[in-house]
Design a protein around this motif. Sequence first.
Motif, PDB file in Angstrom:
ATOM      1  N   HIS A 187       0.804  -1.217   0.000  1.00  0.00           N
ATOM      2  CA  HIS A 187       0.000   0.000   0.000  1.00  0.00           C
ATOM      3  C   HIS A 187       0.843   1.275   0.000  1.00  0.00           C
ATOM      4  O   HIS A 187       0.296   2.365  -0.200  1.00  0.00           O
ATOM      5  CB  HIS A 187      -0.948   0.017   1.208  1.00  0.00           C
ATOM      6  N   ALA A 188       2.139   1.139   0.231  1.00  0.00           N
ATOM      7  CA  ALA A 188       3.004   2.315   0.246  1.00  0.00           C
ATOM      8  C   ALA A 188       4.091   2.237  -0.813  1.00  0.00           C
ATOM      9  O   ALA A 188       5.071   2.981  -0.750  1.00  0.00           O
ATOM     10  CB  ALA A 188       3.641   2.474   1.626  1.00  0.00           C
ATOM     11  N   SER A 189       3.908   1.363  -1.798  1.00  0.00           N
ATOM     12  CA  SER A 189       4.943   1.141  -2.800  1.00  0.00           C
ATOM     13  C   SER A 189       4.677   1.963  -4.064  1.00  0.00           C
ATOM     14  O   SER A 189       3.873   1.580  -4.914  1.00  0.00           O
ATOM     15  CB  SER A 189       5.031  -0.345  -3.169  1.00  0.00           C
ATOM     16  N   ARG A 190       5.360   3.077  -4.198  1.00  0.00           N
ATOM     17  CA  ARG A 190       5.237   3.856  -5.430  1.00  0.00           C
ATOM     18  C   ARG A 190       5.777   3.069  -6.616  1.00  0.00           C
ATOM     19  O   ARG A 190       5.261   3.182  -7.737  1.00  0.00           O
ATOM     20  CB  ARG A 190       5.968   5.199  -5.298  1.00  0.00           C
ATOM     21  N   HIS A 191       6.791   2.271  -6.367  1.00  0.00           N
ATOM     22  CA  HIS A 191       7.357   1.467  -7.450  1.00  0.00           C
ATOM     23  C   HIS A 191       6.288   0.563  -8.065  1.00  0.00           C
ATOM     24  O   HIS A 191       6.145   0.514  -9.295  1.00  0.00           O
ATOM     25  CB  HIS A 191       8.513   0.627  -6.914  1.00  0.00           C
ATOM     26  N   LEU A 192       5.526  -0.133  -7.220  1.00  0.00           N
ATOM     27  CA  LEU A 192       4.520  -1.065  -7.741  1.00  0.00           C
ATOM     28  C   LEU A 192       3.266  -0.356  -8.227  1.00  0.00           C
ATOM     29  O   LEU A 192       2.731  -0.674  -9.291  1.00  0.00           O
ATOM     30  CB  LEU A 192       4.151  -2.091  -6.665  1.00  0.00           C
ATOM     31  N   LEU A 193       2.775   0.613  -7.466  1.00  0.00           N
ATOM     32  CA  LEU A 193       1.476   1.218  -7.767  1.00  0.00           C
ATOM     33  C   LEU A 193       1.539   2.275  -8.861  1.00  0.00           C
ATOM     34  O   LEU A 193       0.533   2.505  -9.539  1.00  0.00           O
ATOM     35  CB  LEU A 193       0.880   1.834  -6.504  1.00  0.00           C
TER      36      LEU A 193
ATOM     37  N   ASN B 238       0.275   9.116  -2.087  1.00  0.00           N
ATOM     38  CA  ASN B 238       1.457   9.501  -2.855  1.00  0.00           C
ATOM     39  C   ASN B 238       2.024   8.319  -3.638  1.00  0.00           C
ATOM     40  O   ASN B 238       2.583   8.493  -4.724  1.00  0.00           O
ATOM     41  CB  ASN B 238       2.536  10.067  -1.928  1.00  0.00           C
ATOM     42  N   ALA B 239       1.877   7.116  -3.083  1.00  0.00           N
ATOM     43  CA  ALA B 239       2.402   5.916  -3.754  1.00  0.00           C
ATOM     44  C   ALA B 239       1.595   5.565  -4.993  1.00  0.00           C
ATOM     45  O   ALA B 239       2.140   4.997  -5.945  1.00  0.00           O
ATOM     46  CB  ALA B 239       2.407   4.744  -2.782  1.00  0.00           C
ATOM     47  N   GLY B 240       0.299   5.903  -4.998  1.00  0.00           N
ATOM     48  CA  GLY B 240      -0.512   5.578  -6.172  1.00  0.00           C
ATOM     49  C   GLY B 240      -1.928   5.164  -5.869  1.00  0.00           C
ATOM     50  O   GLY B 240      -2.689   4.824  -6.781  1.00  0.00           O
ATOM     51  N   LEU B 241      -2.330   5.174  -4.591  1.00  0.00           N
ATOM     52  CA  LEU B 241      -3.705   4.837  -4.227  1.00  0.00           C
ATOM     53  C   LEU B 241      -4.670   5.915  -4.703  1.00  0.00           C
ATOM     54  O   LEU B 241      -4.326   7.099  -4.740  1.00  0.00           O
ATOM     55  CB  LEU B 241      -3.813   4.679  -2.710  1.00  0.00           C
ATOM     56  N   ASP B 242      -5.896   5.479  -5.069  1.00  0.00           N
ATOM     57  CA  ASP B 242      -6.935   6.429  -5.463  1.00  0.00           C
ATOM     58  C   ASP B 242      -8.069   6.510  -4.446  1.00  0.00           C
ATOM     59  O   ASP B 242      -8.584   7.595  -4.177  1.00  0.00           O
ATOM     60  CB  ASP B 242      -7.524   6.034  -6.824  1.00  0.00           C
ATOM     61  N   ILE B 243      -8.485   5.360  -3.908  1.00  0.00           N
ATOM     62  CA  ILE B 243      -9.639   5.340  -3.006  1.00  0.00           C
ATOM     63  C   ILE B 243      -9.345   4.420  -1.829  1.00  0.00           C
ATOM     64  O   ILE B 243      -8.901   3.283  -2.005  1.00  0.00           O
ATOM     65  CB  ILE B 243     -10.917   4.857  -3.730  1.00  0.00           C
ATOM     66  N   GLU B 244      -9.621   4.909  -0.617  1.00  0.00           N
ATOM     67  CA  GLU B 244      -9.494   4.081   0.574  1.00  0.00           C
ATOM     68  C   GLU B 244     -10.786   3.304   0.792  1.00  0.00           C
ATOM     69  O   GLU B 244     -11.876   3.873   0.771  1.00  0.00           O
ATOM     70  CB  GLU B 244      -9.191   4.937   1.810  1.00  0.00           C
TER      71      GLU B 244
END
Length: 790
Positions: free
Chosen positions: A266-272, A315-321
């Motif tokens: 959930h905090a991986s900018r590399h993956l997301l 910041n990593a790439g999430l859009d919706i919680e």
Amino acid sequence: MTALYKDPQHPVADRVADLLARMTPAEKIAQMHAFWLLLSPDGEHRVREDAFTGKSDPATLQNQLRLGLGQITRPLGSHTVDARTGVQAFNRLQRFMLEETRLGIPVMAHEECLLGLMSKGATLFPSPLAMSATWNPALIEHVAALIGDEARSVGCHQGLAPVLDVSRDVRWGRTEETFGEDPYLVGVLATRYVRGLQGPRRDLFATLKHYVGHSFSEGARNHAPVHLGWRELNDTFLLPFEMAVKQANAGSVMPAYHDIDNEPSHASRHLLTEVLREQWGFDGLVVADYVGVSLLYQHHGLARDQAEAAALAFNAGLDIELPGDDCAAHLHTAVERGLISPHKIDEIVARILQHKFELGLFEHPYADENNIRLRSPAALAAAREVAQQSIVILENNGILPLAPAQQNIAVIGPTANDALAMLGGYSFPVHLILSEAHQAEQAVITPLAGLQARYGAEHVSYAQGCAILDERVYGTPVFPGDVADSSQLLQQSAVSHNTDGIAAAVALAQAADVAIVCVGDLAGLFQTGTVGEGSDTDSLNLPGVQQQLLQAVVETGKPVIVVLTGGRPYNLQGLEQRVAALLMAFTGGQEAGPALAAVLAGDAAPSGRLTVSVPKSVGAMPYYYNHKLKSAGTPVAFHFGSAYPFGYGLGYTQFDYADLQIEASEVDIDAGDIVFSFSVRNTGARAGVVVPQIYVRDQFASLVRPVKELKGFARLHLAAGEVRTLQARIPVDMLNFTGYSGQRIVEPGQFELMVGEHSADIRLRAVVNVTGRERTLGRDWRMESTVIAL
């Protein structure tokens, strides 16, 4: 004057820009989370509260809703409500959003769709592990289209399925949710599932989960850390996601709970962001797994509080919680602290609004309560077909097919007449256990009922023999944080050890001509069952006293047919060689009974093939067919291997393979295809289904490669004596692996082609030489082979 964003004649980009410019910061943040409510047709909605999701203040709910809302969490799947009432309640919420909020932005609704729409009255399909055992991509696409139709009819806009985790250790409780242990097969089936669920217009989003590597956790324990280097992560676990994104235009992706090499998904900018959006071109929504953002501060220790956790994830790439607003509601604090920029929030909200416009929510916000389509004849027929095609025969000493004239059949075992034993953990009746609610599911046809209908109730007697669980209740600690010291926690298994019913079962078997013993496990989330999310195991022995029951019945000397149901394979501790037949029937859904009876009676040709290997012992775990040569140890470990490997399955006839013809023994690395043909003949006296499987081994490479990898398969029905020629075409691109550069490469060299009945039964072999210079693949590489009957 109508606002520009409300006018469908304008381009979506213009509508998004207009609406975004009108929104306050609070209204923007409201689009970045969901609420988990128990909706009511009268508008008196209540916040769902439990130990898993925490609590929200109901007094402030109305004010929160007036800011708008990104998504509503499982409006029909969260409680027992009939579909019509549920749709009315959702429409009431939608009307509030459109008429009583300042900007009138409609809300998206998501539901679980893994085994069908997870709501009361929807079709109860077999598990994904059962679906994969059909080796029938077209059937899976058809099933997903039917699930999508049911979901659309109740106003659902996003389905939380399919699961693309590649099985690596069957002790993991979520094995039942996977399509098996081969990344290519998982990718093919997931691609078809996404295409079916979303439809040609992508007016319902599929959600790829759990991104990524979730199935290779420490000890096969739920949420546990994952230890993977980039190359194995990319080649095995990311491949199915890449296939479904690029080939099926998946609308959503859900990151997983675990960390990989200390970085939570959930905090991986590399993956997301870097991999998913920049490298693959994903254009959909990234939605959190339930409370996954919260875990960044509650468990992983990456954030000090909700605001910091939200900033990390978005910041990593999430859009919706999802499922609520635990962390997203604190984004205003994150902005004040400089942890996330207003520009980043605008970028995310613009993407959410874009998809709401593209889904047509502004023009068609309501579901039609008079056009709800659940359990149609087509859906029930498809559920039965999947259950029937999925059944795998592992052993048969000639007793099967079981003649219709067979007298006195004893049906024994704890799963023989338990409706819930036919259902996976994400089916609605099983999921209700988490809410300490129970619903008798009359629609499920159990093995006992199916056999009584096929052979006559007067010829079929029944004894339970034992229970798997004496009582199914919720209350086990879900998270490590729920207890003071998880390393010293003394938890006792809830499985039953009561043997009082075994004597009656033995007596029943002694009075019968044949005994059909149904054993296995019970799906249930968080240890409300013996398999499922959070219901992991430390053994591949049958749970509880089922082995004692089976042993006692076998000792009667009567022929015993074992039907293993559930979400993972089990060992019978040597009884495999003493029983008359052994079948793996998985969780067959509401049509499990008729499907089983049809296969046992020979009314349907057995066609299921394993998609997870059955390890010889728990000591072999993790085990999978596409291992490295040194996986066996040196010398080969006595416990290594599989008695029933990937691709294995018996039928009521036999097949011969011959005439392997290679079109060209040398293939160009830049644009070539490996093209070859072979014939398959039904040499038996009965019609049957054959599943030819094509494997490839890279004989020499710059990095260690598996002993074999699936690269193609087919499924066809052959009459007795019939012979068919098949042509296979494998793009050279599919010979790739992740090189030292971290990118997918294809190397020149020799590749062994293998054609066979299963991964350990290779009938035909040849070698092809790929010529040229090493090539790095671009974004649009060819991901699938074709195998067609000529």
